[in-house]
Design a protein around this motif. Structure first.
Motif, PDB file in Angstrom:
ATOM      1  N   ASN A 118       0.837  -1.353  -0.017  1.00 58.95           N
ATOM      2  CA  ASN A 118      -0.026  -0.013   0.095  1.00 58.95           C
ATOM      3  C   ASN A 118       0.847   1.060   0.126  1.00 58.95           C
ATOM      4  OD1 ASN A 118      -2.234   1.698   0.100  1.00 58.95           O
ATOM      5  ND2 ASN A 118      -2.582   1.538   2.119  1.00 58.95           N
ATOM      6  N   PRO A 119       1.569   1.599  -1.052  1.00 50.32           N
ATOM      7  CA  PRO A 119       2.748   2.639  -1.158  1.00 50.32           C
ATOM      8  C   PRO A 119       1.530   3.964  -1.273  1.00 50.32           C
ATOM      9  CG  PRO A 119       2.421   1.664  -3.387  1.00 50.32           C
ATOM     10  CD  PRO A 119       1.768   0.627  -2.120  1.00 50.32           C
ATOM     11  N   ALA A 178      13.094   8.919  -1.179  1.00 48.69           N
ATOM     12  CA  ALA A 178      12.158   8.179  -1.864  1.00 48.69           C
ATOM     13  C   ALA A 178      13.141   6.948  -2.533  1.00 48.69           C
ATOM     14  CB  ALA A 178      11.444   8.886  -3.089  1.00 48.69           C
ATOM     15  N   LYS A 179      14.283   7.363  -3.113  1.00 47.50           N
ATOM     16  CA  LYS A 179      15.217   6.191  -3.829  1.00 47.50           C
ATOM     17  C   LYS A 179      15.701   5.247  -2.582  1.00 47.50           C
ATOM     18  CE  LYS A 179      17.067   9.056  -7.598  1.00 47.50           C
ATOM     19  NZ  LYS A 179      18.218   9.728  -8.206  1.00 47.50           N
ATOM     20  N   LYS A 180      16.034   5.921  -1.663  1.00 52.24           N
ATOM     21  CA  LYS A 180      16.557   5.082  -0.427  1.00 52.24           C
ATOM     22  C   LYS A 180      15.542   4.040   0.013  1.00 52.24           C
ATOM     23  CE  LYS A 180      19.828   4.357   2.531  1.00 52.24           C
ATOM     24  NZ  LYS A 180      21.039   3.872   2.116  1.00 52.24           N
ATOM     25  N   VAL A 181      14.143   4.540  -0.028  1.00 55.26           N
ATOM     26  CA  VAL A 181      12.947   3.617   0.494  1.00 55.26           C
ATOM     27  C   VAL A 181      12.678   2.616  -0.517  1.00 55.26           C
ATOM     28  CG1 VAL A 181      10.412   3.544   0.545  1.00 55.26           C
ATOM     29  CG2 VAL A 181      11.572   5.403   1.685  1.00 55.26           C
ATOM     30  N   LEU A 207       6.699  -0.007   7.491  1.00 57.39           N
ATOM     31  CA  LEU A 207       5.310   0.538   6.733  1.00 57.39           C
ATOM     32  C   LEU A 207       4.972  -0.060   5.998  1.00 57.39           C
ATOM     33  CD1 LEU A 207       3.114   2.490   7.450  1.00 57.39           C
ATOM     34  CD2 LEU A 207       4.524   4.206   6.290  1.00 57.39           C
ATOM     35  N   ILE A 208       6.015  -0.038   4.665  1.00 55.07           N
ATOM     36  CA  ILE A 208       5.799  -0.638   3.187  1.00 55.07           C
ATOM     37  C   ILE A 208       6.108  -2.302   3.346  1.00 55.07           C
ATOM     38  CG2 ILE A 208       6.422  -0.319   1.041  1.00 55.07           C
ATOM     39  CD1 ILE A 208       6.646   2.667   1.469  1.00 55.07           C
ATOM     40  N   SER A 267       8.362  -2.077  -6.262  1.00 53.09           N
ATOM     41  CA  SER A 267       9.406  -1.139  -5.396  1.00 53.09           C
ATOM     42  C   SER A 267       9.619   0.058  -6.432  1.00 53.09           C
ATOM     43  CB  SER A 267      10.807  -1.720  -5.582  1.00 53.09           C
ATOM     44  OG  SER A 267      10.643  -2.931  -4.645  1.00 53.09           O
ATOM     45  N   ILE A 268       9.574  -0.213  -7.555  1.00 49.39           N
ATOM     46  CA  ILE A 268       9.552   0.937  -8.607  1.00 49.39           C
ATOM     47  C   ILE A 268       8.115   2.001  -8.420  1.00 49.39           C
ATOM     48  CG2 ILE A 268       9.548   1.774 -10.943  1.00 49.39           C
ATOM     49  CD1 ILE A 268      11.429  -0.713 -11.520  1.00 49.39           C
ATOM     50  N   THR A 269       7.126   1.119  -8.345  1.00 55.67           N
ATOM     51  CA  THR A 269       5.802   2.001  -8.235  1.00 55.67           C
ATOM     52  C   THR A 269       5.758   2.817  -6.892  1.00 55.67           C
ATOM     53  OG1 THR A 269       4.707   0.089  -9.355  1.00 55.67           O
ATOM     54  CG2 THR A 269       3.336   1.576  -8.050  1.00 55.67           C
ATOM     55  N   THR A 270       6.284   2.179  -6.002  1.00 51.46           N
ATOM     56  CA  THR A 270       6.440   2.900  -4.638  1.00 51.46           C
ATOM     57  C   THR A 270       7.183   4.059  -4.966  1.00 51.46           C
ATOM     58  OG1 THR A 270       6.379   0.719  -3.427  1.00 51.46           O
ATOM     59  CG2 THR A 270       7.173   2.692  -2.336  1.00 51.46           C
TER      60      THR A 270
END
Length: 207
Positions: A19-20, A43-46, A122-123, A156-159
């Motif tokens: 659920n990003p 955001a990249k690190k996430v 969280l993700i 991961s990319i979508t997030t």
């Protein structure tokens, strides 16, 4: 065609559980006041952390839990406690000490925010980890297992793309909107964290 369907099912399941979109308010609150460049870096690190976490548990998740004598249920309880602490600070309108401490330098703080609590739990939390492990176990062929790993990459990319759009949302909400949203998200996080602990206890004791 069957392989493509397997990919779509795995992606849909992972997207629903990670659920990003639901993580956007949290991302806005913990990155409020930082520069756009730093926000992109977070955001990249996430994205990288989510990718590595889910890939790791997809490949050797069962072995890790067995080796350390732990379980997904224990992970769920620990993650729930962490989120609840964070939620209490958000409800009081403060920046959670789980996200940032006064003693830490800015660079370290930004790195910590990306990894904990955004990426974990969280993700890429217990639900996502369990889903990845189950899909890998239910995939008999190497091709189907590869589709599960590809689904992890796509999620991961979508997030990453969703978190990047959070900046536009912040501009529309303004400072007051962010404060209100932070408190609302704190209440939601509190309920999510309690449910994570309940699920962990149920799973651990077979209730």
């Amino acid at each position: 065609m069957i392989v493509l369907k397997h990919l779509l099912y795995a992606y849909a399941a992972l997207f629903a559980i990670t659920n990003p979109i639901g993580a956007v308010p949290v991302f806005l609150s913990v990155t409020h006041g930082v520069s756009l460049r730093d926000r992109v870096r977070i955001a990249k690190k996430v994205m990288i952390t989510v990718l590595l976490t889910l890939l790791t548990f997809a490949l050797i998740g069962e072995w890790i839990f067995s080796f350390f004598g732990s379980s997904v249920d224990a992970f769920s309880i620990a993650g729930g406690i962490l989120l609840f602490r964070m939620a209490l600070d958000m409800l009081s309108g403060q920046i959670s000490k789980v996200k940032i401490s006064e003693e830490e330098a800015e660079e370290i703080t930004l790195e910590d925010i990306a990894i904990i609590p955004l990426a974990i739990p969280l993700i890429s939390g217990p639900g996502a980890i369990t889903t990845v492990m189950l899909y890998m176990a239910k995939s008999p062929s190497v091709v189907e297992k590869s589709m599960v790993l590809l689904a992890v990459l796509l999620v991961s990319i979508t997030t990453y793309l969703i978190l990047l759009s959070a900046d536009k949302v912040e501009k529309k909400l303004g400072k007051v909107g962010i404060k209100v949203l932070t408190r609302m998200m704190g209440l939601i996080l509190a309920s999510i964290s309690v449910q994570m602990v309940i699920n962990g206890i149920k799973g651990a004791f077979g209730v």
